[in-house]
Motif scaffolding. Structure first.
Motif, mmCIF file in Angstrom:
data_model
loop_
_atom_site.group_PDB
_atom_site.id
_atom_site.type_symbol
_atom_site.label_atom_id
_atom_site.label_comp_id
_atom_site.label_asym_id
_atom_site.label_seq_id
_atom_site.Cartn_x
_atom_site.Cartn_y
_atom_site.Cartn_z
ATOM 1 N N ALA A 4 0.831 -1.201 0.000
ATOM 2 C CA ALA A 4 0.000 0.000 0.000
ATOM 3 C C ALA A 4 0.870 1.257 0.000
ATOM 4 O O ALA A 4 0.575 2.225 -0.718
ATOM 5 C CB ALA A 4 -0.924 -0.002 1.210
ATOM 6 N N PHE A 5 1.930 1.251 0.776
ATOM 7 C CA PHE A 5 2.829 2.402 0.794
ATOM 8 C C PHE A 5 3.504 2.585 -0.557
ATOM 9 O O PHE A 5 3.650 3.711 -1.048
ATOM 10 C CB PHE A 5 3.888 2.248 1.898
ATOM 11 C CG PHE A 5 4.837 3.400 1.973
ATOM 12 C CD1 PHE A 5 4.421 4.625 2.464
ATOM 13 C CD2 PHE A 5 6.144 3.272 1.524
ATOM 14 C CE1 PHE A 5 5.288 5.699 2.522
ATOM 15 C CE2 PHE A 5 7.018 4.336 1.582
ATOM 16 C CZ PHE A 5 6.592 5.562 2.080
ATOM 17 N N TYR A 8 1.056 4.098 -2.898
ATOM 18 C CA TYR A 8 0.883 5.519 -2.569
ATOM 19 C C TYR A 8 2.024 6.344 -3.157
ATOM 20 O O TYR A 8 1.798 7.403 -3.737
ATOM 21 C CB TYR A 8 0.812 5.699 -1.049
ATOM 22 C CG TYR A 8 1.064 7.109 -0.612
ATOM 23 C CD1 TYR A 8 0.107 8.093 -0.810
ATOM 24 C CD2 TYR A 8 2.289 7.472 -0.043
ATOM 25 C CE1 TYR A 8 0.353 9.408 -0.434
ATOM 26 C CE2 TYR A 8 2.530 8.773 0.334
ATOM 27 C CZ TYR A 8 1.564 9.731 0.140
ATOM 28 O OH TYR A 8 1.813 11.022 0.505
ATOM 29 N N ALA A 11 1.544 6.667 -6.831
ATOM 30 C CA ALA A 11 0.441 7.588 -7.134
ATOM 31 C C ALA A 11 0.882 9.039 -6.946
ATOM 32 O O ALA A 11 0.537 9.908 -7.765
ATOM 33 C CB ALA A 11 -0.758 7.276 -6.242
ATOM 34 N N GLU A 12 1.645 9.328 -5.904
ATOM 35 C CA GLU A 12 2.143 10.689 -5.681
ATOM 36 C C GLU A 12 3.076 11.128 -6.812
ATOM 37 O O GLU A 12 2.967 12.249 -7.320
ATOM 38 C CB GLU A 12 2.887 10.797 -4.346
ATOM 39 C CG GLU A 12 2.004 10.831 -3.146
ATOM 40 C CD GLU A 12 1.241 12.125 -2.958
ATOM 41 O OE1 GLU A 12 1.270 13.017 -3.827
ATOM 42 O OE2 GLU A 12 0.590 12.237 -1.917
ATOM 43 N N LEU A 80 -1.627 14.955 6.641
ATOM 44 C CA LEU A 80 -1.628 14.587 5.224
ATOM 45 C C LEU A 80 -1.455 15.796 4.313
ATOM 46 O O LEU A 80 -0.801 15.701 3.270
ATOM 47 C CB LEU A 80 -2.919 13.847 4.873
ATOM 48 C CG LEU A 80 -3.024 12.408 5.356
ATOM 49 C CD1 LEU A 80 -4.408 11.856 5.101
ATOM 50 C CD2 LEU A 80 -1.972 11.542 4.707
ATOM 51 N N VAL A 87 -1.840 13.750 -3.930
ATOM 52 C CA VAL A 87 -2.738 12.700 -3.434
ATOM 53 C C VAL A 87 -2.967 12.882 -1.934
ATOM 54 O O VAL A 87 -4.109 12.829 -1.453
ATOM 55 C CB VAL A 87 -2.175 11.301 -3.757
ATOM 56 C CG1 VAL A 87 -3.036 10.209 -3.141
ATOM 57 C CG2 VAL A 87 -2.065 11.098 -5.260
ATOM 58 N N SER A 88 -1.904 13.126 -1.187
ATOM 59 C CA SER A 88 -2.056 13.329 0.251
ATOM 60 C C SER A 88 -2.825 14.618 0.541
ATOM 61 O O SER A 88 -3.593 14.681 1.505
ATOM 62 C CB SER A 88 -0.697 13.351 0.943
ATOM 63 O OG SER A 88 0.078 14.427 0.476
ATOM 64 N N LEU A 91 -6.539 13.756 0.046
ATOM 65 C CA LEU A 91 -7.030 12.952 1.174
ATOM 66 C C LEU A 91 -7.151 13.789 2.447
ATOM 67 O O LEU A 91 -8.128 13.671 3.196
ATOM 68 C CB LEU A 91 -6.102 11.761 1.413
ATOM 69 C CG LEU A 91 -6.100 10.684 0.337
ATOM 70 C CD1 LEU A 91 -5.043 9.626 0.644
ATOM 71 C CD2 LEU A 91 -7.462 10.053 0.214
#
Length: 155
Positions: A4-5, A8, A11-12, A80, A87-88, A91
């Motif tokens: 998952a990390f 992420y 995606a960033e 975040l 992305v962060s 969120l």
């Protein structure tokens, strides 16, 4: 969790690359900086609201799980937003806005309720409530353990 990390991070990088391709390097840096400034202002405002709501609930003597969870989600949203990346930021912004925070709060409280019941059952066995009354006797019997009559209600 490591997968998952990694997703992420990818995606960033993809989001920063896409925005950088559309608006350039300086535009991307400006958007990241503006997101951090706007997010910190929003975190301060919403965190203050959550704190005032928590204090009001504490003064009135009612349970404050809603207010406490809101404060936790606002804090997570603030962290975040301060982490560099689009992305962060999205969120974090979703956790700052009251309508989407209410959805996250309901999900979080439901998840924690299930985990609390599961944890309690692992630590001490099934949760039992015994409906009984206390009866005093003159001399306790040493040859048999005491018997408590009642109903078992499992939660």
């Amino acid at each position: 969790m490591a997968v998952a990390f990694l997703l992420y991070v990818f995606a960033e990088i993809a989001a920063i690359w896409a925005v950088g391709s559309a608006v350039g390097v300086l535009g991307t840096l400006g958007l990241l900086l503006a997101g951090a400034v706007l997010g910190s202002w929003l975190a301060r405002r919403e965190g203050g609201k959550a704190m005032r709501a928590f204090m009001a609930a504490a003064r009135s003597g009612r349970p404050a799980e809603k207010e406490l969870t809101d404060g936790m989600l606002v804090g997570l949203g603030g962290v975040l937003i301060l982490v560099p990346g689009f992305v962060s930021d999205v969120l974090g912004l979703l956790l700052m806005l009251p309508p989407s925070r209410a959805v996250a709060r309901r999900w979080w409280l439901k998840r924690m309720e299930k985990r609390a019941v599961r944890f309690a059952n692992q630590r001490r066995g099934p949760v039992m409530v015994v409906d009984s009354e206390v009866v005093s006797s003159d001399e306790p019997r040493r040859d048999q353990p005491p018997v408590i009559e009642g109903r078992i209600i499992e939660g």
